[in-house]
Design a protein around this motif. Structure first.
Motif, PDB file in Angstrom:
ATOM      1  N   ARG A 316      41.147  44.638  40.219  1.00 20.45           N
ATOM      2  CA  ARG A 316      41.500  44.359  38.864  1.00 20.45           C
ATOM      3  C   ARG A 316      42.373  43.375  38.520  1.00 20.45           C
ATOM      4  O   ARG A 316      42.401  42.822  37.602  1.00 20.45           O
ATOM      5  CB  ARG A 316      41.792  45.772  38.312  1.00 20.45           C
ATOM      6  N   VAL A 317      43.391  43.343  39.289  1.00 17.37           N
ATOM      7  CA  VAL A 317      44.435  42.204  39.028  1.00 17.37           C
ATOM      8  C   VAL A 317      43.816  40.723  39.156  1.00 17.37           C
ATOM      9  O   VAL A 317      44.131  40.090  38.230  1.00 17.37           O
ATOM     10  CB  VAL A 317      45.539  42.401  40.228  1.00 17.37           C
ATOM     11  N   ASP A 320      41.964  39.766  36.008  1.00 27.43           N
ATOM     12  CA  ASP A 320      42.961  39.491  34.932  1.00 27.43           C
ATOM     13  C   ASP A 320      42.917  37.838  34.849  1.00 27.43           C
ATOM     14  O   ASP A 320      42.685  37.109  33.799  1.00 27.43           O
ATOM     15  CB  ASP A 320      44.082  39.966  34.874  1.00 27.43           C
ATOM     16  N   ARG A 321      42.959  37.540  36.042  1.00 24.93           N
ATOM     17  CA  ARG A 321      42.973  35.868  36.177  1.00 24.93           C
ATOM     18  C   ARG A 321      41.677  35.295  35.965  1.00 24.93           C
ATOM     19  O   ARG A 321      41.388  34.348  35.211  1.00 24.93           O
ATOM     20  CB  ARG A 321      43.404  35.565  37.686  1.00 24.93           C
ATOM     21  N   GLU A 323      39.537  36.557  33.741  1.00 22.25           N
ATOM     22  CA  GLU A 323      39.368  36.532  32.253  1.00 22.25           C
ATOM     23  C   GLU A 323      40.037  35.597  31.587  1.00 22.25           C
ATOM     24  O   GLU A 323      39.658  34.821  30.647  1.00 22.25           O
ATOM     25  CB  GLU A 323      39.688  37.882  31.819  1.00 22.25           C
ATOM     26  N   ALA A 324      41.369  35.313  32.380  1.00 17.73           N
ATOM     27  CA  ALA A 324      42.338  33.934  31.649  1.00 17.73           C
ATOM     28  C   ALA A 324      41.491  32.719  31.870  1.00 17.73           C
ATOM     29  O   ALA A 324      41.477  31.956  31.100  1.00 17.73           O
ATOM     30  CB  ALA A 324      43.632  33.960  32.444  1.00 17.73           C
ATOM     31  N   ASP A 442      33.905  49.738  29.447  1.00 13.12           N
ATOM     32  CA  ASP A 442      34.925  48.685  29.402  1.00 13.12           C
ATOM     33  C   ASP A 442      34.210  47.365  28.788  1.00 13.12           C
ATOM     34  O   ASP A 442      34.813  46.796  27.727  1.00 13.12           O
ATOM     35  CB  ASP A 442      35.684  48.470  30.718  1.00 13.12           C
ATOM     36  N   GLU A 446      34.901  45.864  25.116  1.00 11.05           N
ATOM     37  CA  GLU A 446      35.529  44.426  24.966  1.00 11.05           C
ATOM     38  C   GLU A 446      34.559  43.664  24.188  1.00 11.05           C
ATOM     39  O   GLU A 446      34.970  42.786  23.439  1.00 11.05           O
ATOM     40  CB  GLU A 446      35.563  43.538  26.570  1.00 11.05           C
ATOM     41  N   ASP A 525      46.466  40.962  21.908  1.00  7.66           N
ATOM     42  CA  ASP A 525      46.626  42.128  22.790  1.00  7.66           C
ATOM     43  C   ASP A 525      46.957  43.529  22.167  1.00  7.66           C
ATOM     44  O   ASP A 525      46.240  44.402  22.423  1.00  7.66           O
ATOM     45  CB  ASP A 525      47.731  41.829  23.660  1.00  7.66           C
TER      46      ASP A 525
END
Length: 834
Positions: A316-317, A320-321, A323-324, A442, A446, A525
């Motif tokens: 999951r961490v 995040d990258r 998605e960025a 999710d 989103e 956010d």
């Protein structure tokens, strides 16, 4: 868009020969900046090379990136570093995307123009800017035949000066082509800041340490990896010594020594120091993990021994990258690439109106898909054909799974009435608690948040994911409250119509609230967090209350039907409470109200949480009336056909100008509703949609059963969509829901039956027409002429979308294809007369 751009697009679109336009690009050299590529020199890099590269790249007077570029090239020879960078980039390259306009309409044709190798290269180059810093990309080469972009190229960092916006021919030139001016701006664009050195600058020390450790390990292996060989002899003559020397030389890689007399060489016992672990700990335990942490945010996704829990957290961490990264590419494409494509070729002119967005709907591999079906099948029905095609497994049907609230048995033979009262068998049937299954929401959340932020959705459009979720949960609750026969009887069909309208109104209200909330949370956010909390509130807390109310109301509706049948024996109903400490005072005052059955226009539950119930009785009415009844909830669904009344806030909050559109869009949702009822037809089945037309449902089921047995395929009786103007309503899906077929029944004396009915089916996009001609009295010859009249008229083919017709007569069925009709092959008609 400027006038010159509009003029350019208009002229290029009118060119009679696109090759002329392409030839212009081939011969043009003015739009390409000159630069000279250098050979890659693979030399060992040290800390001093890194320092030099950084110093020259950040020189405020004369910044040059050549040394740093070559240093980075050396770093990327490390396979672990290259692999984790590929993980970041490939995740974006493999992500699904779509191109939408301001209204949210997708354009698949434009998407196909991006399904090219150059687009994959573009993603890689854009994302490499995160690692190497400022990156300059060239979009120039056009294919002469297709007018499409052939490739994108990267200008080496040694050949451009980001701070000055120059492409230079040689590495140390002071002048060059300005890629930010009009002459070159359409072909070049920069990603990353002018002074950005990228993530590789931060990884330099750890990669150099790893290479140093690996080099030391190789030296150790060279010295001690192969054991030495000693030859010791007491002979002192030179001849024997030379023989031994030649003998040991043939071992090639082994170190050796020839000793005479009592000479001795001591070799230390290095195995006790465990040197292998020393080097491995440095390389794998320190360097590789540090690289993974910096690039991916953790080591669990690259560590073979990671625990499942920690791997999921770190995945999951890493997400995040990813998605960025997707956000970066989307921004670059929509602001930089899109307008350059429009100016590059007329093929891309429509990109002016369409933007790239990522489709975040999750896709599953076969194991994940099967696992999802297994988990969700206890709450939802699945399309057997879809499961069969996705998995390749010979699935024949879906079993009833445990985990649903058990349906109550059919009422037993009613007992003989007592002198005064009768408690109905099903008086508490509807009292179930339903929980919404916590499926993976999710992606849908989103997607909805993204649409609201971008202004690509309005409340009256509704949201298919929300409507399906709400309806499915309410429908399952109502089915549990009603019991057996829920999908066969007429009243539950009307109740389902009400549940769908309620789900549409709820979706409308939620989208409207979120849209209004966007102005309160200008920060993206903060809005996303608030929107997710609001969605969770509606999807869980509110939905559970609504589910319980739907279940109890459906049970009450069924009970009331029995009360009406028994009215000659029990003419009145008495309101009862549970008579415990939890009874609310507002409801306690209604204990013992007695009225005739026909006067109960409101039945329990009167509001959410109500536990009242009705008891059949021969007692006379006592003249009392109900008090404290909430009109936003209470009604008699057996009379109104509604579980949720029009006074409910979800309905009353719909703006008047949106009411018609909300109703039409809700009706269109029937296309996606489940086929909950199943009727066997030989080895196959007839699946009936929750919203199949009641007016001719029985003849539809009969005809579908005959067709299913004849074709040996499942037949789907499709939903009837009434409100959406002009929407086709074919009755059947043959084999799959979207292979459309229409049922036409011949009436006596219908002269132009085949011609008119096939025309009607053709307008509804049907490929197959099912004709029931039980009433036909003529012979086969006249029938053949009528059939051919539906395929060809005045020598020209008509109704060209129809491939075949299936003719039913007295439960016999034949198939006649278009080809057979055109060549007059009607021999099959004889079977109908036997």
């Amino acid at each position: 868009m400027e006038f010159k751009d509009r003029f350019y697009n208009a002229i290029s679109a009118l060119l009679p020969n696109n090759k002329i336009f392409a030839e212009y690009y081939k011969r043009s050299t003015g739009n390409r900046a000159e630069w000279k590529r250098q050979a890659n020199t693979l030399q060992a890099k040290e800390i001093k090379d890194w320092k030099t590269g950084v110093m020259t790249a950040t020189d405020p007077e004369n910044p040059r990136r050549g040394d740093l570029m070559r240093f980075y090239q050396g770093l990327l020879l490390d396979n672990h570093l290259a692999s984790v960078i590929d993980t970041r980039i490939l995740r974006v390259q493999r992500s699904s995307f779509k191109l939408i306009d301001d209204r949210g309409t997708e354009n698949d044709a434009l998407k196909q123009l991006l399904e090219r190798p150059w687009f994959e290269d573009l993603i890689r180059l854009v994302l490499m800017s995160r690692f190497q810093g400022a990156t300059l990309i060239e979009m120039f080469d056009i294919n002469a035949e297709t007018l499409e972009l052939e490739r994108v190229d990267e200008i080496p960092q040694s050949n451009f000066i980001a701070q000055k916006g120059l492409v230079i021919k040689e590495e140390y030139d002071d002048s060059g082509a300005d890629y930010r001016t009009d002459a070159f701006a359409d072909c070049y664009f920069q990603v990353g800041g002018d002074w950005d050195l990228g993530m590789l600058n931060q990884l330099a020390m750890i990669v150099l340490a790893k290479k140093l450790g690996l080099g030391s390990w190789m030296s150790y292996v060279d010295k001690y990896g192969i054991p030495p060989i000693f030859a010791i002899t007491d002979r002192m003559d030179t001849g024997r010594r030379d023989e031994l020397f030649e003998m040991l030389s043939s071992f090639r890689q082994n170190m050796f020594a020839v000793l005479q007399g009592n000479e001795k060489i001591e070799v230390p016992r290095i195995s006790e120091t465990n040197p292998h672990q020393v080097f491995l700990s440095l390389i794998d335990g320190v360097c590789n993990k540090e690289i993974s942490k910096r690039v991916l945010g953790g080591t669990a996704t690259t560590d073979e021994k990671s625990f499942v829990g920690s791997a999921e957290v770190q995945e999951r961490v890493a997400a995040d990258r990813h998605e960025a990264d997707k956000l970066l590419f989307r921004y670059v494409f929509n602001t930089q690439v899109r307008r350059r494509l429009v100016r590059t070729s007329s093929v891309y002119k429509d990109f002016e109106k369409y933007q790239l967005v990522w489709d975040n709907q999750e896709t599953l591999n076969i194991n994940g898909y099967i696992d999802g079906v297994q988990k969700l099948s206890q709450f939802f029905d699945f399309d057997v054909e879809e499961i069969r095609s996705r998995t390749g497994l010979p699935v024949t049907g879906i079993k009833q799974m445990s985990g649903l609230p058990a349906l109550p048995p059919e009422p037993a033979e009613p007992p003989k009435p007592g002198p005064q009262k009768k408690k109905p068998d099903a008086s508490l049937r509807g009292r179930f608690d339903y929980c919404i299954f916590a499926a993976a929401w999710d992606a849908a959340t989103e997607r909805l948040v993204e649409q609201i932020l971008s202004g690509n959705v309005k409340a009256s459009d509704l949201n298919r994911d929300l409507v399906l979720k709400y309806y499915t949960a309410l429908n399952e609750a109502a089915r549990g409250g009603w019991g057996k026969g829920y999908f066969e009887e007429e009243l539950p069909r009307r109740l389902r119509e009400n549940l769908l309208k309620f789900a549409g109104a709820k979706s409308y209200g939620l989208i409207r609230k979120m849209t209004d909330m966007k102005d309160v949370y200008p920060d993206r956010d903060a809005f996303t967090d608030a929107a997710k909390k609001m969605i969770d509130l509606h999807n869980e807390t509110y939905q559970n209350v609504e589910n319980r109310f739907a279940a109890n109301s459906a049970g009450s509706a069924r009970d009331f039907g029995q009360y009406v049948k028994d009215a000659d024996i029990y003419p009145c109903l008495k309101n009862r409470t549970m008579a415990d400490a939890n009874v609310r005072p507002a409801h306690a005052v209604n204990e013992g109200v007695i009225k005739p059955v026909s006067e109960w226009t409101q039945t329990p539950p009167y509001d959410p949480g109500c536990r009242c119930w009705l008891e059949q009785t021969t007692e006379k009415p006592n003249g009392r009336s109900l008090n404290n009844i909430d009109g936003r909830w209470a009604n008699n669904p057996a009379i109104s056909g509604e579980l949720f009344v029009g006074r409910h806030s979800y309905f009353t909050n719909i703006d008047r100008q949106d009411a018609r559109e909300v109703a039409a869009n809700t009706d269109l949702m029937k296309e996606f509703m489940p086929y909950s009822r199943q009727v066997k037809a030989g080895e196959n089945s007839v699946f009936i949609n929750d919203f199949a037309d009641l007016n001719d449902l029985k003849p539809n089921i009969d005809a579908a059963g005959i067709v299913a047995e004849f074709l040996e395929k499942d037949v789907y009786i499709r939903p009837h969509i009434a409100i959406a103007h002009g929407h086709p309503n074919p009755e059947f899906g043959i084999g799959r829901q979207n292979i459309l077929a229409d049922l036409k029944t011949m009436a006596e004396g219908s002269e132009n039956f085949f011609r008119s009915r096939m025309k009607s089916a053709y307008r509804q996009n049907c490929k197959i027409v099912v004709m029931n001609i039980d009433s036909y009295k003529g012979d086969a010859v006249k029938l053949a002429a009528k059939i051919k009249d539906g395929f060809v008229r005045h020598g020209k083919q008509v109704n060209t979308g129809i491939d075949k017709i299936l003719i039913i007569r007295n439960e016999k069925v034949i198939r006649i294809t278009r080809k057979q009709a055109l060549r007059g092959a009607f021999k099959e008609l004889e079977k109908l007369n036997k």
